[in-house]
Design a protein around this motif. Sequence first.
Motif, PDB file in Angstrom:
ATOM      1  N   GLU A 295       0.783  -1.245   0.000  1.00 37.71           N
ATOM      2  CA  GLU A 295       0.000   0.000   0.000  1.00 37.71           C
ATOM      3  C   GLU A 295       0.814   1.295   0.000  1.00 37.71           C
ATOM      4  O   GLU A 295       0.275   2.335  -0.352  1.00 37.71           O
TER       5      GLU A 295
ATOM      6  N   TYR B 242      -2.699   1.969  10.180  1.00 35.72           N
ATOM      7  CA  TYR B 242      -3.697   1.634  11.197  1.00 35.72           C
ATOM      8  C   TYR B 242      -5.087   2.048  10.737  1.00 35.72           C
ATOM      9  O   TYR B 242      -6.056   1.316  10.905  1.00 35.72           O
ATOM     10  N   LYS B 243      -5.171   3.230  10.138  1.00 32.85           N
ATOM     11  CA  LYS B 243      -6.454   3.704   9.617  1.00 32.85           C
ATOM     12  C   LYS B 243      -6.925   2.813   8.475  1.00 32.85           C
ATOM     13  O   LYS B 243      -8.097   2.425   8.397  1.00 32.85           O
ATOM     14  N   PHE B 244      -6.002   2.453   7.579  1.00 33.98           N
ATOM     15  CA  PHE B 244      -6.343   1.677   6.391  1.00 33.98           C
ATOM     16  C   PHE B 244      -6.784   0.262   6.752  1.00 33.98           C
ATOM     17  O   PHE B 244      -7.798  -0.237   6.276  1.00 33.98           O
ATOM     18  N   TYR B 245      -5.992  -0.407   7.604  1.00 34.53           N
ATOM     19  CA  TYR B 245      -6.259  -1.815   7.888  1.00 34.53           C
ATOM     20  C   TYR B 245      -7.266  -2.023   9.016  1.00 34.53           C
ATOM     21  O   TYR B 245      -8.037  -2.990   9.002  1.00 34.53           O
ATOM     22  N   CYS B 246      -7.242  -1.154  10.007  1.00 36.17           N
ATOM     23  CA  CYS B 246      -8.066  -1.370  11.206  1.00 36.17           C
ATOM     24  C   CYS B 246      -9.255  -0.423  11.290  1.00 36.17           C
ATOM     25  O   CYS B 246     -10.100  -0.563  12.182  1.00 36.17           O
ATOM     26  N   GLY B 247      -9.295   0.583  10.385  1.00 39.76           N
ATOM     27  CA  GLY B 247     -10.428   1.494  10.359  1.00 39.76           C
ATOM     28  C   GLY B 247     -10.509   2.414  11.556  1.00 39.76           C
ATOM     29  O   GLY B 247     -11.579   2.912  11.901  1.00 39.76           O
ATOM     30  N   GLN B 248      -9.363   2.671  12.200  1.00 46.06           N
ATOM     31  CA  GLN B 248      -9.345   3.517  13.382  1.00 46.06           C
ATOM     32  C   GLN B 248      -8.206   4.516  13.301  1.00 46.06           C
ATOM     33  O   GLN B 248      -7.225   4.296  12.604  1.00 46.06           O
ATOM     34  N   SER B 249      -8.357   5.614  14.026  1.00 42.04           N
ATOM     35  CA  SER B 249      -7.272   6.587  14.118  1.00 42.04           C
ATOM     36  C   SER B 249      -6.329   6.155  15.224  1.00 42.04           C
ATOM     37  O   SER B 249      -6.761   5.673  16.280  1.00 42.04           O
TER      38      SER B 249
ATOM     39  N   SER C 167      -4.679  -7.772  10.576  1.00 42.32           N
ATOM     40  CA  SER C 167      -5.564  -7.296   9.511  1.00 42.32           C
ATOM     41  C   SER C 167      -4.962  -7.514   8.127  1.00 42.32           C
ATOM     42  O   SER C 167      -5.677  -7.782   7.160  1.00 42.32           O
TER      43      SER C 167
ATOM     44  N   ARG D 144      -6.586  -9.462   4.940  1.00 42.00           N
ATOM     45  CA  ARG D 144      -6.809  -8.784   3.666  1.00 42.00           C
ATOM     46  C   ARG D 144      -6.125  -9.482   2.492  1.00 42.00           C
ATOM     47  O   ARG D 144      -6.691  -9.565   1.397  1.00 42.00           O
TER      48      ARG D 144
END
Length: 256
Positions: free
Chosen positions: A132, A140-147, A167, A171
């Motif tokens: 990526e 962390y944002k991309f794979y886990c959806g969190q800040s 994660s 994926r």
Amino acid sequence: MELKLTRPICFFDLETTGIDVARDRIVEISIFKVYPNGNKESKTWLVNPTIPIPPQTTAVHGITDEKVANEPTFKELASQVHNMIKDSDLAGFNSDRFDIPLLAEELLRAEVDFDMKNRVSVDVQTIFHKMEERTLSAAYKFYCGQSLENAHSAEADTMATYEILKSQLDRYENLENDMKSLSEFTTRKKSVDFAGFIALNNEGKEIFTFGKHKGALVDDVFDKEPGYFGWIQNADFPLYTKKVLTGIKLRKLNTK
């Protein structure tokens, strides 16, 4: 996806006085250990680096000289750190190029023997960059959806790295949930030492990657210029590089 482990793996992160592997020191270390049976343990230590923390570095991780003034030195913590990781593979974010080399220097400086001969390392950043091309917070944002809260806190970065790897395995179907396979995938080049001064050529033999002997076999250089070994040992090279070269020299002496 949970990790498929045949031995423990330690995710870890360092906050340091700077980015020079040979000269800089640890000011915080966090280790998160995952066992094959699913058990987990974690430890985080603040560390007195015994040298000043530059203001520009404090601006990144928030750790000041005053904050660590009464904390143990790494030499005082070395046995605890080594006991936690000695039976484990290692994982981190940019760990192959920074955290593992710097940790090795600190352990050797504390007279604790350390090498990677019987373990593998998984660099989660390399998986991310191959797939990526982003940073830890973006990963962390991309794979886990969190800040990622408290970025550049060793503990927050360590836990984020662990969650990202799980994660990534969810994926990417072509990533095998096996630490040896992941280590091979995340290895950037065939370096013998952490700093990359010694590498393996296509025949699997050690060569120098720098200076006037760049590309030459280490054994050949030691034969033709015996003083080169002594020069390296007395120069400002990483302790682990010196340890590797000593091993090569001893191996050569033992085969004569």
